[in-house]
Design a protein around this motif. Structure first.
Motif, mmCIF file in Angstrom:
data_model
loop_
_atom_site.group_PDB
_atom_site.id
_atom_site.type_symbol
_atom_site.label_atom_id
_atom_site.label_comp_id
_atom_site.label_asym_id
_atom_site.label_seq_id
_atom_site.Cartn_x
_atom_site.Cartn_y
_atom_site.Cartn_z
ATOM 1 N N ILE A 1 -3.939 -41.775 79.762
ATOM 2 C CA ILE A 1 -4.072 -41.701 78.312
ATOM 3 C C ILE A 1 -4.510 -40.274 78.003
ATOM 4 O O ILE A 1 -5.633 -39.873 78.326
ATOM 5 N N ILE A 2 -3.604 -39.511 77.429
ATOM 6 C CA ILE A 2 -3.820 -38.078 77.210
ATOM 7 C C ILE A 2 -4.176 -37.867 75.739
ATOM 8 O O ILE A 2 -3.415 -38.254 74.847
ATOM 9 N N GLY B 1 6.478 -40.257 88.048
ATOM 10 C CA GLY B 1 6.438 -41.703 88.202
ATOM 11 C C GLY B 1 5.268 -42.416 87.571
ATOM 12 O O GLY B 1 5.165 -43.642 87.680
ATOM 13 N N LEU B 2 4.364 -41.687 86.910
ATOM 14 C CA LEU B 2 3.266 -42.337 86.216
ATOM 15 C C LEU B 2 3.705 -42.760 84.810
ATOM 16 O O LEU B 2 4.739 -42.318 84.315
ATOM 17 N N LYS B 3 2.900 -43.588 84.179
ATOM 18 C CA LYS B 3 3.198 -44.067 82.827
ATOM 19 C C LYS B 3 2.146 -43.495 81.874
ATOM 20 O O LYS B 3 1.079 -44.066 81.684
ATOM 21 N N PRO B 4 2.452 -42.358 81.244
ATOM 22 C CA PRO B 4 1.468 -41.728 80.363
ATOM 23 C C PRO B 4 1.738 -42.023 78.890
ATOM 24 O O PRO B 4 2.861 -42.283 78.469
ATOM 25 N N ILE B 5 0.682 -41.953 78.105
ATOM 26 C CA ILE B 5 0.789 -41.943 76.648
ATOM 27 C C ILE B 5 -0.008 -40.748 76.151
ATOM 28 O O ILE B 5 -1.105 -40.478 76.637
ATOM 29 N N LEU B 6 0.568 -39.999 75.227
ATOM 30 C CA LEU B 6 -0.079 -38.825 74.664
ATOM 31 C C LEU B 6 -0.367 -39.090 73.191
ATOM 32 O O LEU B 6 0.510 -39.555 72.456
ATOM 33 N N ILE B 7 -1.593 -38.767 72.765
ATOM 34 C CA ILE B 7 -2.042 -39.041 71.404
ATOM 35 C C ILE B 7 -2.540 -37.744 70.785
ATOM 36 O O ILE B 7 -3.422 -37.079 71.339
ATOM 37 N N GLU B 8 -1.975 -37.388 69.642
ATOM 38 C CA GLU B 8 -2.339 -36.157 68.939
ATOM 39 C C GLU B 8 -2.680 -36.487 67.491
ATOM 40 O O GLU B 8 -1.912 -37.141 66.796
ATOM 41 N N LYS B 9 -3.843 -36.028 67.020
ATOM 42 C CA LYS B 9 -4.293 -36.427 65.684
ATOM 43 C C LYS B 9 -3.564 -35.691 64.566
ATOM 44 O O LYS B 9 -3.516 -36.176 63.427
ATOM 45 N N GLN B 10 -2.999 -34.536 64.872
ATOM 46 C CA GLN B 10 -2.211 -33.806 63.885
ATOM 47 C C GLN B 10 -0.765 -33.757 64.382
ATOM 48 O O GLN B 10 -0.240 -34.744 64.845
ATOM 49 N N ASP B 11 -0.146 -32.602 64.271
ATOM 50 C CA ASP B 11 1.193 -32.444 64.820
ATOM 51 C C ASP B 11 1.099 -31.795 66.190
ATOM 52 O O ASP B 11 0.112 -31.127 66.511
ATOM 53 N N ILE C 1 7.148 -31.698 75.118
ATOM 54 C CA ILE C 1 6.931 -33.049 74.602
ATOM 55 C C ILE C 1 8.213 -33.882 74.695
ATOM 56 O O ILE C 1 8.206 -35.033 75.162
ATOM 57 N N LEU C 2 9.323 -33.310 74.258
ATOM 58 C CA LEU C 2 10.587 -34.042 74.249
ATOM 59 C C LEU C 2 11.056 -34.368 75.664
ATOM 60 O O LEU C 2 11.620 -35.440 75.920
ATOM 61 N N ASP C 3 10.812 -33.447 76.604
ATOM 62 C CA ASP C 3 11.178 -33.710 77.992
ATOM 63 C C ASP C 3 10.295 -34.808 78.575
ATOM 64 O O ASP C 3 10.758 -35.650 79.348
ATOM 65 N N ALA C 4 9.016 -34.805 78.195
ATOM 66 C CA ALA C 4 8.110 -35.878 78.631
ATOM 67 C C ALA C 4 8.598 -37.221 78.100
ATOM 68 O O ALA C 4 8.626 -38.229 78.819
ATOM 69 N N GLN C 5 8.991 -37.247 76.851
ATOM 70 C CA GLN C 5 9.490 -38.478 76.227
ATOM 71 C C GLN C 5 10.753 -38.969 76.934
ATOM 72 O O GLN C 5 10.903 -40.166 77.223
ATOM 73 N N ASP C 6 11.660 -38.052 77.224
ATOM 74 C CA ASP C 6 12.889 -38.425 77.918
ATOM 75 C C ASP C 6 12.601 -38.985 79.311
ATOM 76 O O ASP C 6 13.355 -39.817 79.823
ATOM 77 N N ALA C 7 11.497 -38.525 79.910
ATOM 78 C CA ALA C 7 11.124 -38.981 81.253
ATOM 79 C C ALA C 7 10.350 -40.299 81.236
ATOM 80 O O ALA C 7 9.995 -40.820 82.290
ATOM 81 N N GLY C 8 10.066 -40.827 80.036
ATOM 82 C CA GLY C 8 9.399 -42.125 79.951
ATOM 83 C C GLY C 8 8.025 -42.116 79.334
ATOM 84 O O GLY C 8 7.402 -43.187 79.175
ATOM 85 N N ALA C 9 7.503 -40.940 78.960
ATOM 86 C CA ALA C 9 6.182 -40.886 78.326
ATOM 87 C C ALA C 9 6.272 -41.401 76.893
ATOM 88 O O ALA C 9 7.282 -41.226 76.212
ATOM 89 N N THR C 10 5.189 -42.009 76.432
ATOM 90 C CA THR C 10 5.041 -42.351 75.019
ATOM 91 C C THR C 10 4.268 -41.217 74.364
ATOM 92 O O THR C 10 3.194 -40.832 74.850
ATOM 93 N N VAL C 11 4.797 -40.651 73.289
ATOM 94 C CA VAL C 11 4.148 -39.514 72.628
ATOM 95 C C VAL C 11 3.969 -39.830 71.152
ATOM 96 O O VAL C 11 4.894 -40.276 70.480
ATOM 97 N N LEU C 12 2.766 -39.597 70.644
ATOM 98 C CA LEU C 12 2.438 -39.921 69.257
ATOM 99 C C LEU C 12 1.735 -38.748 68.598
ATOM 100 O O LEU C 12 0.691 -38.293 69.081
ATOM 101 N N ASN C 13 2.307 -38.252 67.520
ATOM 102 C CA ASN C 13 1.565 -37.317 66.683
ATOM 103 C C ASN C 13 1.024 -38.066 65.473
ATOM 104 O O ASN C 13 1.414 -39.195 65.179
ATOM 105 N N TYR C 14 0.078 -37.448 64.799
ATOM 106 C CA TYR C 14 -0.601 -38.047 63.643
ATOM 107 C C TYR C 14 -1.238 -39.391 63.976
ATOM 108 O O TYR C 14 -1.194 -40.335 63.206
ATOM 109 N N VAL C 15 -1.853 -39.452 65.146
ATOM 110 C CA VAL C 15 -2.663 -40.602 65.551
ATOM 111 C C VAL C 15 -3.998 -40.056 66.051
ATOM 112 O O VAL C 15 -4.038 -39.250 66.980
ATOM 113 N N GLU C 16 -5.085 -40.485 65.430
ATOM 114 C CA GLU C 16 -6.402 -39.981 65.804
ATOM 115 C C GLU C 16 -7.146 -40.971 66.685
ATOM 116 O O GLU C 16 -7.117 -42.177 66.436
#
Length: 565
Positions: free
Chosen positions: A15-16, A34-44, A171-186
């Motif tokens: 959980i990043i 091969g890990l399952k990450p999620i990235l959370i960013e409060k702004q952009d 970010i987009l390459d991470a998403q393509d590789a299976g990461a969940t990426v979220l902006n505007y989430v605090e």
């Protein structure tokens, strides 16, 4: 729509927290291994430190003075990686260092530094340095201050004019590789059970919806929130009592404020970048060619203010103008010449009593085990240049702590999604296919900005020829880029579009003239309601007034309004 319910039902390996370039690199590296990450960013994405730098991909010549040799070597190696894997975003840049007598760095010291710089970059693909005696230097740089001039040096580093897109492509390459990426989430809370964080409480900043991100017994929380590292640690909560349980009592971040100004080219503007010492106080700063303009900065001041509203104050702007005029005697810059400003905080380690310039630029991986939390790691520091290696280092650390074999890291060789050379035949083909709708300079601009993904922007013109129209008569950007930013690049505000998906705000009157165009396109092609656009317009003007437009300019505007009344 973002499906927070599905996210809440999942568990994640990593959980990043923080979606700047370092957090993006961790997510990308982890997903590719091969890990399952999620990235959370409060702004952009790239909304903080990643968009506040001088946009140099460099080894850090002055770090040699502090004997930070490993950092210099790491940075120079990573510069080469980026020149190879992201040539559309990172290009070689020639820098010139004038040397003056009576200042902190004599000619011999600069020469020695140049030799060391070449040694540490033994595997580089850019030319070696050269020293210029005074007579040669004066001939090449006729507008520079000649008082006590001893000569100069020239060397190559790298430049990332579109630094925000370097983060976005990661970010987009991470998403393509299976990461969940979220902006505007605090992140609003870190739930602790004994010595572990088990859940991360979140709130969507766009809708107000709350949800929880869960881990498992091997999950690690990676705090890459930059200047906000200490703020995140203060959001610890006891899972049973649901009371605040801050993580650690010692301050980790001792950030310093750095401000930049952008001006049009002026008489005597050099064709190379300048790395100079300020004549009045000896502080180093850069004068850099930037998108047809000139980027000047940075300052380096202790800072303890708000991290969400940061502006170059009038004194900093006056300092940068004055020092530039002292170095380039034909410049004659005034406040009226300032076209844009930006300011931010470097997330440097806290060290009481040290001057800002003395703080190490080497990043630190801080494991919070000694503060009672075994699965939290905070990144302190970190440079734009070394983001890829930071991602590799953190993911290696995670595998070590999981007591698992460390897989091969692919990012050393893997190109970013838009990787393309300007001589690529695909660009020639795009010019052939679209020049009847889009000008050749605009097509070339799109491939420079988006790399190989430029063709995806052009294909939107097939949907509607109206999208080939210019956003501004002074820039090559077209309406299709607005649609592409919203549909394909997770842009949720007008600021995302002009400041981080493009550079319109920095190039054209703070992007204010583009606002009506963005409203029109967002409503017609992206389904934005009039109410949403109205909010976006208010937020845009508020941000520019509070973060970018100089105070003296706002005061002038207010005086003009009062006179009209």
């Amino acid at each position: 729509m973002r499906d927070f319910q599905t996210i809440q039902n999942e568990t994640y390996d990593l959980i990043i927290i923080g979606g700047g370039v370092n957090g993006a690199a961790v997510a990308r590296d982890a997903a590719l291994r091969g890990l399952k990450p999620i990235l959370i960013e409060k702004q952009d994405f790239a909304g903080g430190t990643s968009s506040w730098s001088t946009r140099l991909v460099h080894g850090g010549l002055r770090y040699l003075e502090y004997f930070e040799f490993p950092l210099v070597r790491e940075s120079l190696r990573e510069r080469e990686v980026l020149l190879r894997t992201a040539p559309h975003l990172v290009k070689p840049l020639l820098l010139t260092v004038p040397v003056y007598g009576g200042r902190s760095r004599p000619y011999w010291k600069i020469w020695a530094g140049m030799i060391l710089y070449d040694i540490f970059s033994y595997d580089k693909t850019v030319p070696l340095h050269r020293m210029l005696p005074r007579q040669n230097f004066e001939q090449l740089f006729r507008s520079l201050d000649k008082e006590n001039l001893k000569g100069g040096a020239q060397y190559y580093d790298g430049q990332a004019e579109y630094a925000e897109r370097l983060c976005l492509e990661t970010i987009l390459d991470a998403q393509d590789a299976g990461a969940t990426v979220l902006n505007y989430v605090e992140v609003t809370g870190l739930e602790r059970e004994r010595d572990r964080i088990t859940q991360v409480q979140c709130q969507d900043q766009l809708t107000g919806e709350t949800f929880t991100v869960s881990g498992h017994e091997k999950t690690f929380i990676i705090n890459t929130s930059g200047p906000w590292v200490d703020h995140i640690c203060q959001r610890g909560k006891d899972a049973e009592e649901q009371e605040k349980a801050p993580i650690g009592k010692t301050r980790k971040i001792g950030g310093t404020k750095g401000s930049h100004i952008i001006v049009d080219r002026f008489p005597g503007t050099p064709e190379t970048a300048l790395y100079v010492e300020a004549k009045t106080d000896g502080r180093p700063f850069f004068i850099v060619p930037f998108l047809g303009k000139v980027l000047i900065g940075t300052t380096d001041l202790p800072y303890d203010g708000s991290l969400d509203t940061i502006k170059a104050d009038d004194a900093e702007i006056d300092y940068l103008l004055a020092e530039t005029n002292l170095i380039i005697t034909t410049a004659h810059l005034t406040r009226d010449d300032v076209q844009f400003t930006y300011s931010g905080v470097r997330p440097l380690p806290y060290a009481e009593g040290k001057k800002p310039g003395e703080l190490t630029r080497k990043h630190i991986l801080y494991h919070h085990r000694k503060e009672g939390v075994n699965n939290l790691l905070s990144l302190i520091g970190g440079k734009l240049t070394t983001f890829r290696h930071v991602g590799e280092e953190i993911v290696d650390w995670v595998y070590q702590k999981r007591r698992e074999k460390i897989p091969h890291c692919p990012t050393l060789q893997r190109p970013l999604p838009g990787c393309i050379l300007q001589t690529d035949k695909r660009i020639d083909q795009a010019i052939h296919d679209y020049r009847h709708l889009v000008s050749v300079p605009t097509i070339q601009h799109l491939f420079k900005l988006y790399g190989s993904k430029g063709i995806e922007v052009l294909k939107l013109v097939d949907e509607s020829p109206e999208l080939a129209e210019a956003i501004s008569p002074r820039l090559p950007d077209i309406k299709a880029q607005i649609v592409y930013a919203i549909r394909s690049e997770m842009a949720h505000t007008f600021l995302d579009i002009t400041r981080r998906r493009t550079t319109i705000a920095m190039q054209d009157h703070y992007g204010l003239d583009a606002v009506p165009i963005m409203v029109e396109v967002a409503q017609k092609f992206c389904g934005w309601s009039a109410e949403k656009c109205d909010r976006a317009v208010v937020e845009y003007h508020h941000y520019m007034s509070n973060n970018c437009i100089p105070d003296y300019a706002l005061e002038t505007q207010e005086e003009a309004v009062m006179q009209e009344v």
